[in-house]
Design an enzyme around this catalytic site. Sequence first.
Site: not given
Length: 373
Positions: A97, A165, A196, A219-220, A295, A343
Site C-alpha cells: 500500500e 522497515e 522513519s 520511532s522512539l 490509530n 500510520c
Amino acid sequence: MQTAVLPQQDKPVLSGLPWEALREILKPLPEFRVNQVFQWIPRGIASFQQMTDLALPLREDLEKRFSLYSTVIAGRMEDPDGTVKLSIRLHDGAYIEAVLLVDGAGRKTACLSTQAGCPLGCVFCKTGTRGLTRNLNSGEIFEQFLHLRSIRPDIANIVFMGMGEPLLNLPELRKFLAVLTDTRGIGFSKRRITLSTSGIIAGIRDLADQGPALGLALSLTTGDAALRSRLMPVSWCNPLPKLKEVLYYYQQRQGRRITLEAVLLGGINTRHEDSEALAAFAQGLDVVVNLIPWNPVDAMVFEGRSLREPSSRELAAFTRRLEQRGLKVTQRLRKGRSIAGACGQLGGASQEGYSRREAVYTEGSVVSARINA
Ligand code: SAH
Ligand code: SF4
C-alpha cells in the site's frame, strides 16, 4: 500510469534503474538516447510506443526486450479528508500500500512502503502482524511514487512511513533515491524526503556515513527501555543508550534535526514516567517530538490489555509535560483513518486485495471508492 494489465515478467524491468544501470542495460545506445528513456519512464506511459522522440524500429526493439513497469494499481480508496490509499499488486501477486496525505495548506506528501509486510512485529502496528513477505526493489518503490503522482501530480514531500522497515532495505532504497533525485530526471530534493526507522543502529550509522542526507525520524515510542522492548521487539538488539549515541553521530555527520516519533497508546506509554523518560532520552539531541495518537487496528492486545487511543486529556497532559521540559512538540494530524490509511493501519490487503466491505476491488484496473462520500 495506465498500466491496466500486468506486464510480462520474463523481460527485465526498466523502472527504478539508476541512470548508470540504465545505460548499461541499454548498451550500445548513445547517452542522449539513455537520457530520453530515463525521462520517459517517470511519465507513466502505457508502452514504449509512446516514446515519440525515438525512431520506430528502436521503440519496437525496446518493446521486445524490456518491460517498463512491474506493478499495477489494484484498488484505490479516498477519505473525505483528501487522503488517498492505493493497493498495489506486485508481479508475484504480493500486495503493498502507498498513501497520499494532504495537509491543511494543501501540501501533498507521499507515504511509501519499503517492504511487503515487516519482520519487526511492533505490538501496535498492523503491518507488523503480517510478518515479512519480502523486500521491495527500487522499481517497486519508484512505481508507488508514480502511481500516487498520476492521481495528484504535485507531490511536495516523501516519507518512508508505509509498510516495512526502510533501514532493512537500504540498498534498494538508495537505488530508488538515486533515480528520484537525479537532475537528469525528476530531480526531487533530498531535503523533502524523510525516513522513519524503528531504530536499526547499524542502518542509522550506515546512513550517516554513506548518505544520502535525508530527514531522519526515530520511532522512539517510549524512553522507558524495558517497556520499549516489550512494545517493539527490535529494541532487544538495538538498545536505547546505543541508539542515542548513533543519533548524535548522525546529527554530527548530517547536521540535521532529528524527529522523535512517539505513537501514544492510551494508559500504556502516556504515564508521567513516560514523558520523563522521553525527555531524558531527548536531552542533548537537537530534536522535535512528533506525537502520533494510536490509530485503531482491530483486536490489538498488549499483555492482555486491549490497545486504545489516548484520550484528549492524556494527549494534552503528555504534550504539556514535554513542553515544560523545553521540548518542541508537534502532533501528527489524524488523516486517512476511515480508509485505514493512517500510520500503522497499512497491511489489510495482504492476500485478497481490499475487502469488498471497504472498497470496490477490480483486479488490474483502477477503481475509486469514495468512503463516506
Ligand atoms: N518501520 C518504520 C516506518 C514505518 S511505521 C518505523 O517503525 O518507523 C511509521 C510510523 O507509524 C512509526 O512511527 C510507527 O511507530 C507508527 N505506527 C505504527 N503503528 C501505528 C498505529 N497503529 N497508530 C499510529 N502510529 C503507528
Ligand atoms: Fe514494522 Fe514500523 Fe510497523 Fe514496527 S511500526 S512493525 S517497524 S512497520
